[in-house]
Structures are given as structure tokens and as C-alpha cells.
Design a protein around this motif. Structure first.
Motif, PDB file in Angstrom:
ATOM      1  N   TYR A 143      -8.105   9.281  -1.079  1.00  0.00           N
ATOM      2  CA  TYR A 143      -7.348   8.056  -1.305  1.00  0.00           C
ATOM      3  C   TYR A 143      -6.339   8.268  -2.430  1.00  0.00           C
ATOM      4  O   TYR A 143      -6.662   8.844  -3.472  1.00  0.00           O
TER       5      TYR A 143
ATOM      6  N   SER B 148      -2.642  -0.153  -6.759  1.00  0.00           N
ATOM      7  CA  SER B 148      -2.587  -0.078  -5.299  1.00  0.00           C
ATOM      8  C   SER B 148      -3.289   1.157  -4.764  1.00  0.00           C
ATOM      9  O   SER B 148      -3.084   2.260  -5.267  1.00  0.00           O
ATOM     10  N   TRP B 149      -4.054   0.957  -3.726  1.00  0.00           N
ATOM     11  CA  TRP B 149      -4.783   2.043  -3.065  1.00  0.00           C
ATOM     12  C   TRP B 149      -4.212   2.262  -1.671  1.00  0.00           C
ATOM     13  O   TRP B 149      -3.854   1.312  -0.974  1.00  0.00           O
ATOM     14  N   GLY B 150      -4.174   3.521  -1.269  1.00  0.00           N
ATOM     15  CA  GLY B 150      -3.824   3.838   0.101  1.00  0.00           C
ATOM     16  C   GLY B 150      -5.015   3.621   1.016  1.00  0.00           C
ATOM     17  O   GLY B 150      -6.127   3.331   0.573  1.00  0.00           O
ATOM     18  N   GLN B 151      -4.782   3.781   2.316  1.00  0.00           N
ATOM     19  CA  GLN B 151      -5.844   3.545   3.296  1.00  0.00           C
ATOM     20  C   GLN B 151      -6.781   4.731   3.434  1.00  0.00           C
ATOM     21  O   GLN B 151      -7.860   4.591   4.012  1.00  0.00           O
TER      22      GLN B 151
ATOM     23  N   GLN C 256       0.813  -1.207   0.000  1.00  0.00           N
ATOM     24  CA  GLN C 256       0.000   0.000   0.000  1.00  0.00           C
ATOM     25  C   GLN C 256       0.845   1.254   0.000  1.00  0.00           C
ATOM     26  O   GLN C 256       1.863   1.334   0.705  1.00  0.00           O
TER      27      GLN C 256
ATOM     28  N   ARG D 237      -4.013   6.493  -5.321  1.00  0.00           N
ATOM     29  CA  ARG D 237      -4.016   5.292  -6.160  1.00  0.00           C
ATOM     30  C   ARG D 237      -2.769   5.323  -7.046  1.00  0.00           C
ATOM     31  O   ARG D 237      -2.495   6.339  -7.681  1.00  0.00           O
TER      32      ARG D 237
END
Length: 121
Positions: free
Chosen positions: A94, A110-113, A3, A96
Motif C-alpha cells: 500500500y 491518503s492510502w492507495g488501494q 486516493q 501512503r
């Protein structure tokens, strides 16, 4: 899945500014698409701004002229400078990161939280 790491969210008054940062972990290389999305409890996740490895930019209409997306290739980091913030900008933001410029195919996606941005009126 690896992430990205986001930072910079917080509470700010309307008219103020914030800068979000998103760093790609060292295991992610050749990041060709970097973007910020946002989501509220009432809305679906929406694209705010994106930048590709060749510098192509895209902004949603409501943030044009107020937000600026940029990237530091040496640090594998993408930034979102947000100025003249409005209450309607309140959301979880978010990051990406994609290996392909259209986030398709076998490349990573991938995505951040997420980081909360709250604008007080």
C-alpha cells in the motif's frame, strides 16, 4: 477521499526484482511524506519504507540493502525498487501519502488501494 494510484505489482520468482509506483492525484499537493506499507492475511500492516520532502529515508530492517524508495517531485510520484525478492516479501503493498511529515494534524492522509506482490520460490 482522493486516493493515490499504485501500479507495478505482480508475480516474480525469488531473487527477482519489481518496481512499484504510486502517483498522487492532481488534487493532492504539498506531499511531505510518501511511504510504502505491506500486509498479509497473517500480519498487521507494516511500514516498509518512507521518504519525506526533505529526503529523510526510513526502511524496515528486513528490506535494507534490497529495497530503495525514491520520489519524483515533478511527477508527485513515489517508487519502490525491490531487488533480491524473497518469499517473505509476498504481501499486498500500500502507498501512503501525507501532507505532514508525520501524517498527523489536519493534513491529508491518503492510502492507495493496494497492489499484490507475490514471490514464488
Amino acid at each position: 477521499q482522493v486516493q493515490p494510484v499504485e501500479s507495478g505489482g505482480g508475480l516474480v520468482q525469488a531473487g527477482g526484482s519489481l518496481t512499484l509506483s504510486c502517483a498522487a492525484p492532481g488534487r493532492l499537493s504539498n506531499v511531505n511524506f510518501m511511504a510504502w506499507y505491506r500486509q498479509t492475511p497473517e500480519t498487521q500492516r507494516e511500514l516498509v519504507a518512507s521518504i519525506t520532502s526533505i529526503g529523510s529515508l526510513n526502511y524496515r530492517d528486513s528490506v535494507k540493502g534490497r529495497f530503495t524508495i525514491s520520489r519524483d517531485n515533478a511527477k508527485n510520484t513515489v517508487y519502490l525498487q525491490m531487488n533480491s525478492l524473497k518469499s517473505e516479501d509476498t504481501a499486498v503493498y500500500y502507498c501512503r501519502l501525507c501532507g505532514n511529515v508525520d501524517c498527523s494534524g489536519s493534513g491529508f492522509n491518503s492510502w492507495g488501494q493496494g497492489t499484490q506482490v507475490t514471490i514464488s520460490s
